[in-house]
Design a protein around this motif. Structure first.
Motif, PDB file in Angstrom:
ATOM      1  N   LYS A 165      -4.246  -0.747  -5.237  1.00  0.00           N
ATOM      2  CA  LYS A 165      -3.064  -1.601  -5.100  1.00  0.00           C
ATOM      3  C   LYS A 165      -3.002  -2.195  -3.691  1.00  0.00           C
ATOM      4  O   LYS A 165      -2.627  -3.359  -3.504  1.00  0.00           O
ATOM      5  CB  LYS A 165      -1.808  -0.777  -5.403  1.00  0.00           C
ATOM      6  N   ASN A 195       1.174  -3.032   4.189  1.00  0.00           N
ATOM      7  CA  ASN A 195       0.349  -3.831   3.292  1.00  0.00           C
ATOM      8  C   ASN A 195      -0.941  -4.237   3.999  1.00  0.00           C
ATOM      9  O   ASN A 195      -1.091  -4.097   5.219  1.00  0.00           O
ATOM     10  CB  ASN A 195       1.112  -5.039   2.751  1.00  0.00           C
ATOM     11  N   SER A 246       5.538  -0.910  -2.895  1.00  0.00           N
ATOM     12  CA  SER A 246       5.955  -2.270  -2.591  1.00  0.00           C
ATOM     13  C   SER A 246       7.139  -2.308  -1.622  1.00  0.00           C
ATOM     14  O   SER A 246       7.313  -3.272  -0.873  1.00  0.00           O
ATOM     15  CB  SER A 246       6.316  -3.030  -3.869  1.00  0.00           C
TER      16      SER A 246
END
Length: 381
Positions: free
Chosen positions: A113, A189, A376
Motif C-alpha cells: 500500500k 506516505n 491513510s
C-alpha cells in the motif's frame, strides 16, 4: 578643458567626455596596493591559519599525530575517492528498501500500500536468514537475495547488511539505501519519505558517545592503533545511507576486520560487544562525522528500560500512538552509566527542524489489520 572625439552611432547622439589624466603618483599607489594584495594572497596560500582546512580535506578529520599504518592510508585514499565523486541524480533516482528478516515479512500488504503508484522510484531487497519467505504481495516476489544465517549480536548481522548493500548498489539508479526489519512499518506516505531522503546530502546513522557498560566498556584495546577509545561510538543498526556511504561500507576492510575480531559477545573481562551497534557509528564518526545526522529515521521505544525495546500489540495500535511518533522532532540518547545523562538534539533537515522518524518498529504481526485501517490517516503530511 579639451574634449576628445567619441564614436558616432547612427541612431545615437554623440556624447563628449572629458579626458581623464592620471598623475604618476596615483599610478605608483595603485602598483603598491596591487603588490600588497598579491603578497597577502600568496602568503595565505603558502601559510594558511592553524585552524584552516582545505575543502579537499574536509571529508576527513585531521590525521593523528602518529604515522598512519599502510592499511589506514590505503583506506583513506579509497574513502576520499568515494566521497569526492560527484553525486549523480536523475529523474530515475530510486530508494533501495532492504529488508533484513528471519523469514516471511508479516507487513507485506502494508508496504504494498505504501509503494502503490510509485513504480520506478524504489527497489526492494529481502535477506531472509532462516527460511525462504512466502510472499503475499507480488511486488516482493523475486526480490530475495542470496542469504546466510544471522546470529544476533555477532558480525554476521553486519555481513547481512553489507550483502544487502552489495546487491542494491548494482542498480546505478539506487541513490539511497534504507535498512528495515521484519517488524518495521512506514510512518509517512511514499512521497514524503522520498523527498525527505533524496532532499538532503546526509546519511541517517545513529551515533553517540556512551561511557557506560553498554557503550565504551565494550571497547577493546586490541583495536589500536586504528581505533582509539575516544572514537568508539554506539547507535541503532537501522540506518539510511546515501550511495557514497553505502560504497564506503562495502569497500571497507580495515575497520570491518577490527570489529569482526575484537567486538563480539564473550570477550575478555566478561564484556559483550555487538558489532551492529558500534561498527558503523564508530567508522562514520571517524571518517565523515559531518556527513551523518547522528540519529536513525527508524523509531524504537526504549523507555521501558529493558534489554529489548517496547513491542506493539494489536490493541496498542491507535491513531494517537502513530501521530505521537510521527510528531517527534527531537532525538534522545541516554548513557548507560549510573549518571544516565540524557542528550537531546533537534532533528535538523537542511538546517530546519523536522520530524525525526520515517519508519517505526517493533510491531507484532497481529497489528497488521489495525495498521492497514489507519494507514491513510496517519501517513497524511
Amino acid at each position: 578643458m579639451k574634449l576628445h572625439q567619441v564614436w558616432q552611432f547612427s541612431d545615437m547622439k554623440a556624447v563628449s567626455l572629458p579626458r581623464l589624466r592620471t598623475s604618476p603618483k596615483r599610478h605608483a599607489w595603485i602598483l603598491v596596493i596591487a603588490s600588497f594584495i598579491a603578497i597577502v594572497i600568496v602568503w595565505a596560500y603558502l601559510y594558511p591559519p592553524p585552524r584552516y582546512t582545505s575543502p579537499i580535506r574536509d571529508w576527513l578529520p585531521a590525521e593523528p599525530a602518529r604515522e598512519l599504518t599502510d592499511e589506514e592510508r590505503a583506506s583513506r585514499v579509497v574513502f576520499r575517492q568515494i566521497l569526492t565523486t560527484p553525486i549523480v541524480r536523475s529523474k530515475s533516482s530510486k530508494i533501495a528498501f532492504m529488508f533484513l528478516t528471519p523469514g516471511t515479512l508479516p507487513f507485506e500488504r502494508l508496504w504494498e500500500k505504501f509503494f502503490e503508484g510509485h513504480e520506478g522510484r524504489y527497489t526492494i531487497y529481502v535477506h531472509a536468514s532462516r527460511e525462504k519467505p512466502e510472499h503475499v504481495s507480488p511486488i516482493f516476489v523475486g526480490r530475495d537475495i542470496h542469504s546466510e544465517k544471522v546470529t544476533w549480536g555477532t558480525i554476521s548481522m553486519v555481513d547481512a547488511e553489507r550483502r544487502l548493500l552489495a546487491n542494491a548498489l548494482q542498480d546505478i539508479d539506487n541513490q539511497h539505501f534504507v535498512l528495515l526489519s521484519d517488524s518495521c512499518v512506514p510512518l509517512h506516505n511514499f512521497d514524503y519519505v522520498y523527498d525527505y531522503l533524496m532532499g538532503t546530502n546526509l546519511s541517517f546513522i545513529d551515533c553517540f558517545y556512551d561511557p557506560g557498560p553498554h557503550g565504551n566498556f565494550r571497547y577493546s584495546q586490541n583495536m589500536l592503533p586504528e581505533v582509539i577509545e575516544a572514537d568508539f561510538r554506539k547507535g541503532s543498526q537501522w540506518f539510511s545511507v546515501k550511495r557514497q556511504h553505502a560504497l564506503m561500507i562495502i569497500a571497507d576492510s580495515l575497520y570491518y576486520t577490527k570489529f569482526k575480531l575484537h567486538c563480539r559477545p564473550g570477550m575478555e573481562d566478561g564484556r559483550n560487544c555487538y558489532a551492529d551497534e558500534h561498527y558503523l557509528p564508530t567508522v562514520f564518526h571517524m571518517m565523515d562525522p559531518d556527513g551523518i545526522a547522528n540519529w536513525s529515521v527508524t523509531h524504537v521505544d526504549w523507555s521501558e528500560g529493558k534489554w529489548h525495546p517496547k513491542a506493539y500489540r494489536a490493541n496498542d495500535i491507535t491513531l494517537e500512538l502513530l501521530k505521537n511518533i510521527t510528531s517527534i522532532d527531537m532525538s534522545y540518547h541516554v548513557t548507560s552509566d549510573s549518571k544516565k545523562v540524557v542528550t537531546e538534539n533537534p532533528c535538523l533537515w537542511n538546517g530546519a527542524k523536522r520530524p525525526c522518524y520515517l519508519f517505526a518498529r517493533k510491531f507484532y504481526p497481529e497489528s497488521i489489520n489495525n495498521l492497514m485501517t489507519l494507514f491513510s490517516n496517519y501517513t497524511l503530511i
